[in-house]
Design an enzyme around this catalytic site. Structure first.
Site, PDB file in Angstrom:
ATOM      1  N   SER A 172       0.796  -1.219   0.000  1.00  0.00           N
ATOM      2  CA  SER A 172       0.000   0.000   0.000  1.00  0.00           C
ATOM      3  C   SER A 172       0.827   1.267   0.000  1.00  0.00           C
ATOM      4  CB  SER A 172      -0.973   0.017   1.178  1.00  0.00           C
ATOM      5  OG  SER A 172      -0.265  -0.036   2.388  1.00  0.00           O
ATOM      6  N   HIS A 236       1.337   4.995   4.359  1.00  0.00           N
ATOM      7  CA  HIS A 236       0.366   5.440   3.363  1.00  0.00           C
ATOM      8  C   HIS A 236       0.575   6.922   3.045  1.00  0.00           C
ATOM      9  CE1 HIS A 236      -2.706   2.129   4.745  1.00  0.00           C
ATOM     10  NE2 HIS A 236      -1.522   1.646   4.414  1.00  0.00           N
TER      11      HIS A 236
END
Length: 271
Positions: A172, A236
């Site tokens: 991610s 992230h």
């Protein structure tokens, strides 16, 4: 989504919310759902689909999938998962300890996922946002961009949590970079979101609203996240910022795509 895996439970289920039990539930669960956007010409996005295939193959061959009898079951399977994640994942406390193998782990961790939900959530986001970004950047540049930003996102998290012993796995950080680049390149592309506070009604908003909202949720979650098992929200944010910045440097404001007609089938990720 990037996960901090806990051998105490031996399983993870997504990203977005964290708990102290070592379980996580959904990366996209704090995120807007998906994009409805124009597909690449001739639907050619070999790097995007190749990365998806590689992640899936690695997951199916590893102990996290639970499909291979070679890893056993019960406590034996949990022990195999623990060893697997520690071997291929990023352990911040070991990354800067001088081990010659440790600098490779941010690259290997990109292709390792902790559960079916973890894998499918990440692959959905890559499928939705990766193809258009790859088409705009070009295949080689997109490959170097996504893997490089993913590596740096994991490295950034490790620097901020240098004493952590929790292994980090997941793509991610790289996918967040793709989201950041997508926001810069296609700010008006329509993104279909399912919002829980609106009873999961599918609503369409431009990317310049949805993706900053997603980033704000990651920021808020990062402020509440502990050092134990859960979601590495900071990775992230690092990936998202790197992706947006790289797109700005590579293309500049003058090359931004102002409008992207919504002609392709949409993918949806439920919050």
């Amino acid at each position: 989504m990037i996960r901090k895996w806990s051998a105490a439970v031996g399983r993870t289920t997504g990203t977005g919310r964290t708990s102290r039990t070592g379980r996580t539930t959904g990366a996209g669960r704090t995120a807007p759902a998906a994009a409805r956007a124009r597909p690449p010409r001739r639907t050619a996005a070999p790097v995007t689909y190749g990365l998806m295939a590689l992640c899936c193959l690695v997951f199916l061959a590893g102990p996290a999938s639970g499909l291979s009898p070679a890893y056993g079951s019960g406590a034996e399977l949990i022990a195999a998962q623990r060893a697997y994640f520690r071997h291929w994942g990023v352990i911040p406390a070991e990354l800067f300890a001088g081990s010659p193998r440790a600098p490779l782990t941010p690259a290997t961790a990109l292709f390792v996922h902790g559960s079916w939900v973890h894998l499918l959530g990440n692959m959905l986001f890559l499928y939705v946002f990766g193809a258009m970004t790859e088409e705009r950047m070009g295949r080689i540049r997109f490959l170097l961009f996504s893997t490089g930003c993913g590596y740096l996102a994991l490295l950034g998290y490790a620097l901020a949590n240098a004493h952590s012993q929790q292994p980090l796995v997941g793509a991610s950080g790289a996918i967040s970079a793709v989201l950041g680049a997508f926001l810069f390149l296609f700010p008006r592309a329509r993104v279909t979101s399912l919002l829980p506070f609106l009873f999961f009604l599918p609503l369409r908003f431009p990317a310049w609203i949805v993706l900053p909202f997603w980033a704000a949720l990651q920021w808020l979650a990062a402020g509440r996240a502990g050092s134990g098992p859960g979601v590495a929200y900071l990775a992230h944010l690092v990936g998202f910022g790197l992706g947006f910045g790289c797109a700005w440097v590579l293309f500049g404001p003058g090359t931004r795509v102002r409008d992207a007609p919504a002609t392709a089938p949409e993918g949806e990720n439920q919050p």
